[in-house]
Design a protein around this motif. Structure first.
Motif, PDB file in Angstrom:
ATOM      1  N   ASP A   1       0.755  -1.219  -0.100  1.00 59.69           N
ATOM      2  CA  ASP A   1      -0.109  -0.071   0.135  1.00 59.69           C
ATOM      3  C   ASP A   1       0.973   1.276   0.084  1.00 59.69           C
ATOM      4  O   ASP A   1       0.295   2.490  -0.466  1.00 59.69           O
ATOM      5  CB  ASP A   1      -1.114   0.017   1.279  1.00 59.69           C
ATOM      6  N   SER A   2       2.183   1.242   0.090  1.00 62.90           N
ATOM      7  CA  SER A   2       2.919   2.472   0.398  1.00 62.90           C
ATOM      8  C   SER A   2       3.044   2.848  -1.060  1.00 62.90           C
ATOM      9  O   SER A   2       3.435   2.256  -2.009  1.00 62.90           O
ATOM     10  CB  SER A   2       4.201   2.146   1.046  1.00 62.90           C
ATOM     11  N   GLY A   3       2.869   4.249  -1.020  1.00 57.62           N
ATOM     12  CA  GLY A   3       2.899   4.972  -2.388  1.00 57.62           C
ATOM     13  C   GLY A   3       1.875   4.808  -3.330  1.00 57.62           C
ATOM     14  O   GLY A   3       1.779   5.358  -4.378  1.00 57.62           O
ATOM     15  N   LEU A   4       0.652   4.250  -2.643  1.00 58.59           N
ATOM     16  CA  LEU A   4      -0.491   4.130  -3.559  1.00 58.59           C
ATOM     17  C   LEU A   4      -1.524   5.556  -3.429  1.00 58.59           C
ATOM     18  O   LEU A   4      -1.710   5.520  -2.111  1.00 58.59           O
ATOM     19  CB  LEU A   4      -1.219   2.970  -3.211  1.00 58.59           C
ATOM     20  N   ASP A   5      -2.089   5.913  -4.275  1.00 53.17           N
ATOM     21  CA  ASP A   5      -3.196   6.916  -3.960  1.00 53.17           C
ATOM     22  C   ASP A   5      -4.516   5.852  -3.742  1.00 53.17           C
ATOM     23  O   ASP A   5      -4.413   4.560  -3.914  1.00 53.17           O
ATOM     24  CB  ASP A   5      -3.302   8.126  -4.891  1.00 53.17           C
ATOM     25  N   ILE A   6      -5.509   6.475  -3.337  1.00 53.71           N
ATOM     26  CA  ILE A   6      -6.665   5.759  -2.930  1.00 53.71           C
ATOM     27  C   ILE A   6      -7.282   4.907  -4.323  1.00 53.71           C
ATOM     28  O   ILE A   6      -7.498   3.758  -4.148  1.00 53.71           O
ATOM     29  CB  ILE A   6      -7.849   6.547  -2.462  1.00 53.71           C
ATOM     30  N   ASP A   7      -7.202   5.312  -5.463  1.00 51.27           N
ATOM     31  CA  ASP A   7      -7.702   4.742  -6.603  1.00 51.27           C
ATOM     32  C   ASP A   7      -6.757   3.480  -6.959  1.00 51.27           C
ATOM     33  O   ASP A   7      -7.588   2.385  -7.254  1.00 51.27           O
ATOM     34  CB  ASP A   7      -7.643   5.572  -7.954  1.00 51.27           C
TER      35      ASP A   7
END
Lengths: 438, 246
Positions: free
Chosen positions: B173-179
């Motif tokens: 999940d690190s570096g991910l935006d919500i989409d």
């Protein structure tokens, strides 16, 4: 007899075969004197510290090849970039093969040095360009100049571009026990002209071959020259390549050197920037094994302001192979706003392989950007683990990483078929079965 | 399926894992949470077989087989998958060609023929659609110039292609935006079945809203100091880790 003595004493015999009244002959005579004085370079010469010609000098090379050589196209087809149509200037044991060649005079001249040197219609151009950028001091260049008679002659007039890339190929057939050949190429791109050249030396024999080649390239204002050297010769063939490039304002010359095989390869690649806004690019991929040796000596002479040079050489050395990279950059006092970049990265994959790498910067201007970097290392362990964790065995993973390391340099190759070829050669050299077609 | 017994591991002289016990059964999702430096990534690397970690005690078993001395590529062939926190860039090798190589090497190890090109293309198309990956993306060099989100999506794409038995998602999940997070989580959920298992390593509760764990474990100083159900993650979100450390 030592090779030097043999060459010097053969010069008289050579004179009997050429036009003594031609102005070229004075140039030849001066050149043989210089070679006689200096002889072959030895390890005492700083520029030859890591490359010895001793073993080659002891071989009794034939200097005048026999003319009767016939090879069939089907036997050598694979050495041509046969996937596309090209102009071809082909020499067999140093002698022009009209059968294998495809030359042209249709708006551009893609033909032979021997005609350019003898026919009156080329006189003016030869006087303007022949031996004008090649060194008059360096002994091996002088040796070539002294015996210069045959090679490629390419003249692209203002604003023209040949319809297709040009291949210059020198085959050695081995009908002499050992053969020395000295091709002499002259390439002139006039203002705004553009061309692509692929040069290759290929021995078809296990007999010893020594090639001492000189190429002079003149790129006038706004000219674009892409020159590709494919060095994938067999283990008994040695090559000394001396290339001299004279660039005028706004011109862009790129030289790619792919060194994958040969007993000894020495590349002397020299750029002289005589104008502003010039771009000089040198890229190299070297992949060697066995006891092969390669020595890349580059020189960029920044003479005027606002120019750039880019060097990117990658090397992978296995078994007992040895490599040298010596990159010299001179920035003259006048050459302000120079951008000169140099990069040489190497991977040693055997304990017995070695590389000597040396940047040599001589900067006399104060407003310049120059960078250089040399690395010698092993493969990145994290990358290796990444590939392994996807099920790729260590051996294949290593090969894949080396392939990726070398492959990077190919981005600037502008002939797609050549790029694919080189890709495949790299994969083959690294013994990598990528499980897919490139 | 995956059984970790009293696992101790160190890198050079530093002991990082100090006795971990964990059992993951088919069909389960486990989350491992914990502060920085607690040993989460080390645990992931050790399971995948990274050589610079030395296992000094204990074992990792996959379907009853001890993985000691099993090379990383063999672990992959047996069904272990690690989604990397920092995927490595490999210039000059396209995503597609990389996947072909990986799939065929796995097949070779299992005594299978190479996958026919047509079947491979179909598989690639199917799985890339699952992760909403653009076709153009597949011909780019592996991870080179990819954004953080693209790298992570590419990791899960590889997971989809390789269909592992146990997937360990290290800070996916690190570096991910919500989409991107939603796409990645959706991909993981679709790949889940009663026959495989997922271990999610994360700092934050956020991902667990999408990939809902059956169990949550807190790793601290090389040991699992607390295990619970998904409510534990919510509690950690609220209170932090400090209350557990003593």
């Amino acid at each position: 007899m030592e090779l030097k003595d043999k060459l010097v004493s053969s010069f008289m015999a050579f004179e009997n075969t050429v036009d003594l009244d031609s102005p070229i002959h004075e140039i030849r005579s001066e050149a043989i004197k210089n070679f006689e004085n200096k002889g072959f370079p030895t390890k005492k010469d700083e520029a030859w510290k890591y490359t010895s010609l001793n073993s080659l000098r002891k071989i009794d090379f034939s200097i005048f090849p026999k003319a009767d050589n016939a090879i069939e196209y089907k036997d050598v087809k694979k050495y041509f970039l046969h996937e596309i149509d090209t102009y071809k200037i082909v020499f067999i044991d140093g002698i022009y093969s009209s059968f294998l060649s495809e030359t042209t005079h249709d708006g551009v001249d893609v033909c032979l040095m021997s005609s350019a040197l003898t026919k009156p219609m080329y006189k003016q151009i030869i006087e303007l360009y022949f031996n004008k950028v090649a060194s008059k001091d360096e002994s091996l260049t002088s040796l070539n100049t002294a015996f210069s008679r045959e090679g490629a002659y390419i003249y692209i007039p203002k604003g023209k571009m040949p319809k297709k890339p040009i291949e210059i190929i020198n085959f050695a057939t081995g009908n002499e026990a050992s053969l020395m050949i000295q091709p002499r190429n002259l390439v002139i791109a006039e203002e705004n002209a553009e061309l692509q050249i692929i040069e290759r030396h290929q021995s078809l024999t296990s007999n010893a071959v020594l090639t001492n080649s000189v190429t002079e390239i003149f790129a006038a204002k706004d000219a674009i020259v892409d020159y590709y050297k494919v060095q994938n010769d067999n283990a008994d063939a040695s090559l000394i390549d001396n290339t001299y490039i004279d660039q005028k304002g706004n011109s862009a010359v790129k030289v790619h050197t792919f060194s994958f095989g040969g007993k000894l390869i020495r590349n002397n690649l020299n750029f002289f920037q005589n104008g502003e806004h010039i771009d000089s690019t040198m890229k190299g991929v070297t992949i060697l094994g066995e006891k092969q040796h390669v020595d890349h000596h580059t020189l960029v002479h920044h003479i005027e302001p606002n120019c750039e040079s880019h060097q990117d050489y990658k090397g992978i050395y296995g078994e007992k192979s040895t490599g040298v990279f010596n990159g010299k950059i001179i920035v003259e006092k006048l050459a302000q706003k120079t951008n000169a970049f140099q990069q040489n990265n190497n991977i040693l994959i055997s304990d017995k392989a070695s590389i000597n790498t040396k940047p040599q910067l001589e900067i006399f201007a104060d407003d310049v950007k120059c960078s250089h970097g040399c690395t010698i290392g092993q493969l990145d362990e994290d990358a290796l683990f990444y590939l392994q964790s996807r099920g790729i065995p260590k051996k294949e993973a290593r090969a894949l990483l080396m392939y990726a390391f070398a492959n990077n340099v190919l981005e600037s190759v502008r002939i797609p078929e050549l790029k694919t070829r080189i890709n495949k050669l790299i994969a083959k050299k690294l013994g990598v079965n990528l499980g897919f077609d490139l | 399926m995956l059984k970790i017994n009293n696992l101790h591991a160190r890198v050079e002289d530093k002991e990082i894992l100090k006795g971990i016990n964990l059992e993951v059964k088919p069909g389960e999702v486990h989350a491992i949470m914990g502060p920085n430096g607690s040993g989460k990534s080390t645990l992931a690397s050790v399971i995948a077989g990274k050589e610079n970690f030395e296992v000094t005690e204990g074992s990792v078993e996959l379907e009853g087989e001890d993985l000691e001395d099993v090379a990383p590529e063999e672990r992959a062939h047996k069904g272990v998958f690690l989604s990397f926190q920092y995927p490595v860039e490999i210039p000059g090798v396209s995503v597609t060609n990389f996947m072909k190589t990986a799939i065929n090497e796995s097949r070779k190890a299992r005594g299978l023929e190479e996958m026919p090109a047509k079947e491979m293309l179909k598989l690639i198309r199917e799985k890339s659609e699952l992760l909403e990956i653009d076709r153009k993306f597949l011909s780019r060099s592996l991870n080179e110039g990819f954004s953080g989100g693209e790298k992570k999506r590419n990791e899960i794409f590889q997971m989809a292609m390789l269909e592992p038995k146990v997937a360990i998602l290290d800070e996916t999940d690190s570096g991910l935006d919500i989409d991107a997070l939603r796409i990645v989580a959706n991909g993981v959920n679709k790949l889940k079945s009663k026959d495989n298992a997922v271990v999610v390593i994360t700092h934050y509760q956020r991902l667990l809203d999408y990939i809902v764990p059956d169990y949550v474990h807190v790793l601290h100083n090389g040991k699992i100091i607390k295990s619970g159900t998904k409510e534990l993650a919510l509690e950690l979100e609220e209170k932090g880790y400090d209350w557990l450390k003593n």
